[in-house]
Design a protein around this motif. Structure first.
Motif, PDB file in Angstrom:
ATOM      1  N   LEU A  75      10.646  -4.455  -0.504  1.00 52.73           N
ATOM      2  CA  LEU A  75      10.119  -3.229  -1.126  1.00 52.73           C
ATOM      3  C   LEU A  75      10.483  -2.071  -0.344  1.00 52.73           C
ATOM      4  N   GLY A  76      11.179  -2.184   0.620  1.00 57.94           N
ATOM      5  CA  GLY A  76      11.867  -1.026   1.348  1.00 57.94           C
ATOM      6  C   GLY A  76      12.444   0.174   0.549  1.00 57.94           C
ATOM      7  N   LEU A  77      13.415  -0.241  -0.254  1.00 57.57           N
ATOM      8  CA  LEU A  77      14.152   0.928  -0.936  1.00 57.57           C
ATOM      9  C   LEU A  77      13.365   1.315  -2.178  1.00 57.57           C
ATOM     10  N   ALA A  78      12.620   0.293  -2.784  1.00 59.10           N
ATOM     11  CA  ALA A  78      11.569   0.759  -3.879  1.00 59.10           C
ATOM     12  C   ALA A  78      10.792   1.828  -3.460  1.00 59.10           C
ATOM     13  N   ILE A  79      10.075   1.562  -2.222  1.00 59.71           N
ATOM     14  CA  ILE A  79       9.325   2.861  -1.448  1.00 59.71           C
ATOM     15  C   ILE A  79       9.867   4.090  -1.230  1.00 59.71           C
ATOM     16  N   VAL A  80      11.260   3.820  -1.016  1.00 61.80           N
ATOM     17  CA  VAL A  80      12.048   5.211  -0.543  1.00 61.80           C
ATOM     18  C   VAL A  80      12.055   5.876  -1.798  1.00 61.80           C
ATOM     19  N   ARG A  81      12.503   5.218  -2.652  1.00 63.04           N
ATOM     20  CA  ARG A  81      12.776   6.018  -3.962  1.00 63.04           C
ATOM     21  C   ARG A  81      11.652   6.525  -4.600  1.00 63.04           C
ATOM     22  N   ALA A  82      10.321   5.740  -4.507  1.00 60.31           N
ATOM     23  CA  ALA A  82       9.192   6.282  -5.171  1.00 60.31           C
ATOM     24  C   ALA A  82       8.657   7.402  -4.324  1.00 60.31           C
ATOM     25  N   ALA A  83       8.774   7.521  -2.833  1.00 58.36           N
ATOM     26  CA  ALA A  83       8.200   8.545  -1.975  1.00 58.36           C
ATOM     27  C   ALA A  83       9.206   9.909  -2.331  1.00 58.36           C
ATOM     28  N   ALA A  84      10.380   9.553  -2.295  1.00 58.61           N
ATOM     29  CA  ALA A  84      11.293  10.753  -2.441  1.00 58.61           C
ATOM     30  C   ALA A  84      10.978  11.377  -4.076  1.00 58.61           C
ATOM     31  N   ARG A  85      11.030  10.544  -4.868  1.00 60.54           N
ATOM     32  CA  ARG A  85      10.584  11.321  -6.312  1.00 60.54           C
ATOM     33  C   ARG A  85       9.115  11.972  -6.428  1.00 60.54           C
ATOM     34  N   GLN A  86       8.288  11.483  -5.493  1.00 54.18           N
ATOM     35  CA  GLN A  86       6.996  12.104  -5.369  1.00 54.18           C
ATOM     36  C   GLN A  86       7.203  13.243  -5.027  1.00 54.18           C
ATOM     37  N   GLN A  87       7.912  13.637  -3.838  1.00 59.29           N
ATOM     38  CA  GLN A  87       8.332  14.922  -3.123  1.00 59.29           C
ATOM     39  C   GLN A  87       9.342  15.908  -3.835  1.00 59.29           C
ATOM     40  N   GLY A  88       9.908  15.354  -5.110  1.00 57.27           N
ATOM     41  CA  GLY A  88      10.607  16.214  -5.636  1.00 57.27           C
ATOM     42  C   GLY A  88      12.043  16.080  -5.576  1.00 57.27           C
ATOM     43  N   PRO A 146       4.075  14.292   4.831  1.00 54.06           N
ATOM     44  CA  PRO A 146       5.055  13.873   6.062  1.00 54.06           C
ATOM     45  C   PRO A 146       4.682  12.343   6.249  1.00 54.06           C
ATOM     46  N   GLN A 147       3.830  11.718   6.032  1.00 55.77           N
ATOM     47  CA  GLN A 147       3.732  10.185   6.134  1.00 55.77           C
ATOM     48  C   GLN A 147       4.520   9.652   5.127  1.00 55.77           C
ATOM     49  N   ALA A 148       4.703  10.065   4.042  1.00 59.74           N
ATOM     50  CA  ALA A 148       5.516   9.360   2.959  1.00 59.74           C
ATOM     51  C   ALA A 148       7.139   9.546   3.078  1.00 59.74           C
ATOM     52  N   LEU A 149       7.296  10.907   3.615  1.00 59.78           N
ATOM     53  CA  LEU A 149       8.684  11.158   3.952  1.00 59.78           C
ATOM     54  C   LEU A 149       9.178  10.392   5.435  1.00 59.78           C
ATOM     55  N   ARG A 150       8.332  10.209   6.278  1.00 58.23           N
ATOM     56  CA  ARG A 150       8.762   9.635   7.521  1.00 58.23           C
ATOM     57  C   ARG A 150       8.851   8.109   7.368  1.00 58.23           C
ATOM     58  N   LEU A 193       0.964  -1.212   0.015  1.00 57.76           N
ATOM     59  CA  LEU A 193       0.125  -0.066  -0.024  1.00 57.76           C
ATOM     60  C   LEU A 193       1.124   1.286  -0.020  1.00 57.76           C
ATOM     61  N   ALA A 194       1.905   1.251   0.622  1.00 57.33           N
ATOM     62  CA  ALA A 194       2.799   2.322   0.859  1.00 57.33           C
ATOM     63  C   ALA A 194       3.324   2.537  -0.712  1.00 57.33           C
ATOM     64  N   LEU A 195       3.916   1.631  -1.267  1.00 57.27           N
ATOM     65  CA  LEU A 195       4.416   1.419  -2.626  1.00 57.27           C
ATOM     66  C   LEU A 195       3.379   2.278  -3.548  1.00 57.27           C
ATOM     67  N   ALA A 196       2.153   1.653  -3.388  1.00 58.91           N
ATOM     68  CA  ALA A 196       1.383   2.035  -4.369  1.00 58.91           C
ATOM     69  C   ALA A 196       0.875   3.688  -4.145  1.00 58.91           C
ATOM     70  N   ARG A 197       0.699   4.119  -2.788  1.00 63.62           N
ATOM     71  CA  ARG A 197       0.609   5.695  -2.773  1.00 63.62           C
ATOM     72  C   ARG A 197       1.876   6.462  -3.080  1.00 63.62           C
ATOM     73  N   ALA A 198       3.035   5.914  -3.333  1.00 60.79           N
ATOM     74  CA  ALA A 198       4.182   6.559  -3.789  1.00 60.79           C
ATOM     75  C   ALA A 198       4.471   6.353  -5.185  1.00 60.79           C
ATOM     76  N   GLU A 199       3.650   5.653  -6.149  1.00 60.43           N
ATOM     77  CA  GLU A 199       4.019   5.207  -7.417  1.00 60.43           C
ATOM     78  C   GLU A 199       3.689   6.745  -8.085  1.00 60.43           C
ATOM     79  N   ALA A 219       9.641   6.472   4.350  1.00 56.27           N
ATOM     80  CA  ALA A 219      10.870   6.622   3.462  1.00 56.27           C
ATOM     81  C   ALA A 219      12.091   6.496   4.376  1.00 56.27           C
ATOM     82  N   LEU A 220      12.195   7.388   5.362  1.00 56.52           N
ATOM     83  CA  LEU A 220      13.228   7.441   6.389  1.00 56.52           C
ATOM     84  C   LEU A 220      13.215   6.346   7.141  1.00 56.52           C
ATOM     85  N   ARG A 221      12.033   5.743   7.744  1.00 54.36           N
ATOM     86  CA  ARG A 221      12.014   4.541   8.523  1.00 54.36           C
ATOM     87  C   ARG A 221      12.492   3.375   7.921  1.00 54.36           C
TER      88      ARG A 221
END
Length: 445
Positions: A407-420, A334-338, A280-286, A340-342
């Protein structure tokens, strides 16, 4: 099904150009008609004047000239008077009932005689007066005929020009017709680029932008299909394990055996829940997912992420430290960045690090004031040739003993790109891996 003419671009262009051409043709034809009539009137006046002056300079009208002037079909009237008012010569065409007046107005004049209007030119010598006249109706008829003959080419050319304009519009819009046919020929799932060859400069950017949209949709659909296929494959294993553990629990004897089966079942459920949460986290960050933009403090967000992982670090005996001295205001999710860092901290703890250092600061080596999140560890790290591949979905590390969804690093990259922002991996000064989330410039809260 045939469309009304004015409902098509070709029809609208032709109608507008036809109206413009018709108005232009009428204006040009009218101006030409008026101009030719005026020139014809001037020519007729010139003929009157020359005829009168030629007779004025002659001593008399000889037989040949008299015969010519006496021709009843000639629309000119020539009369010569003596200074005493005696008629010396007169030619009267058919229908003329009375002569011109003996007292003439020298030069050009108009008079009404015998029920019709005449144009008269009079010239005088010391011995006589010469008058030459012509009916205005004849002059106007001849002038109108000359003017109409000058307008006929415009009237004949107008339909030909209209046909040429219709054909040229069709030729100009042919590339657009090919684009329409290509779009209509594709099926429901066809996302191939439309042809852009030969398109007008005003339409080519629209088709190119549409092709870009089709490309992004195709990539999104491919990503979605791949995501669904990978998710189904990954969910099959834990669900199968849960089914087996449920069977073991049913067959287990009460007591320690049953308690162990319940514990294994609870662990399997926890892993399945974690996998679903990661999906779900990855889907929200896609790409394409709605991104939340809220004012936040990156330093505070880093403290929250460290607090989330602190129990796991304490259980694994990992020293977890945070450096975030100043508030770092920006706008983001905040949720996506938190999350990703987690994930970055969680990976460092799970993969054998004994020390993990987290920092939130301004990037000293990048654009002025750009925020930077950094996680350093002293673990085994990742070989440089594998660092790009670990961002793929369901790609786990080489340590098979570590549980995870990949999926951890995939979520990190997708969330970061979504935030610019962007994510990079490098060697850490601690001897392990350094993971960074970098913004290209200073975001504004």
């Amino acid at each position: 099904m045939a469309k009304p003419l004015l409902s098509t671009l070709r029809g609208r262009l032709f109608a507008l150009l036809a109206v413009l051409g018709a108005v232009t043709a009428l204006a040009v034809g009218g101006a030409t008609y008026v101009s030719v009539r005026a020139e014809a009137d001037q020519l007729f006046d010139y003929q009157l004047r020359q005829t009168a002056l030629s007779l004025r300079d002659q001593g008399r009208v000889d037989g040949d000239d008299a015969a010519t002037l006496a021709d009843p079909s000639l629309d000119y009237v020539v009369q010569i008077w003596s200074l005493q008012g005696l008629e010396l010569y007169s030619s009267r065409p058919q229908g003329m009932t009375e002569p011109l007046p003996a007292r003439a107005v020298l030069g050009f004049s108009n008079l009404r005689l015998g029920g019709q209007d005449w144009r008269v030119f009079s010239a005088a010598t010391p011995l006589r007066v010469v008058q030459v006249a012509q009916p205005l109706a004849v002059r106007q008829k001849l002038a109108a005929l000359a003017a109409l003959r000058s307008v006929v080419p415009v009237a004949v050319a107008l339909p030909l020009v209209a046909w040429a304009v219709w054909w040229l519009i069709g030729v100009s819009l042919a590339p657009l017709s090919r684009v329409v046919q290509a779009a209509q020929a594709g099926g429901a799932n066809a996302l191939d680029a439309l042809p852009t060859a030969g398109l007008p400069g005003e339409i080519a950017p629209l088709v190119e932008a549409f092709n870009g949209l089709l490309g992004r949709l195709s990539a999104a659909f491919d990503t979605q299909r791949s995501f669904v296929a990978d998710a189904a494959h990954e969910l099959r294993s834990p669900l199968t394990a849960l089914k087996l553990q449920l069977g073991l629990l049913r067959d287990a004897a009460p007591g320690e055996q049953q308690d162990a089966a319940i514990a294994r079942l609870r662990g399997g459920i926890d892993r399945a829940v974690h996998l679903v949460e990661q999906l779900l986290a990855l889907a929200r960050a896609e790409p394409g997912a709605a991104a939340t933009r809220l004012p936040l403090d990156l330093a505070e967000l880093a403290r929250q992420a460290v607090g989330d992982v602190q129990p796991l670090a304490d259980k694994a005996g990992v020293s977890l430290a945070l450096t975030a001295p100043d508030p770092l205001p920006l706008t983001g999710d905040p949720q996506a960045l938190r999350g990703a860092l987690r994930n970055l901290i969680d990976n460092a703890v799970k993969y054998g690090a004994r020390t993990v250092q987290v920092s939130a600061s301004r990037n000293p080596g990048g654009p002025a004031g750009a925020p930077l999140l950094r996680v350093d560890d002293d673990g085994p790290g990742i070989p440089p040739e594998q660092r790009e591949r670990v961002f793929d979905r369901f790609q786990r590390g080489e340590d098979a003993s570590v549980e995870g969804s990949g999926l951890g690093l995939a979520i990190v990259r997708a969330a970061a790109r979504q935030q610019g922002a962007d994510v990079s991996l490098a060697d850490s000064p601690l001897g392990g891996l350094r993971a960074e989330i970098q913004w290209p410039a200073e975001p504004r809260a």
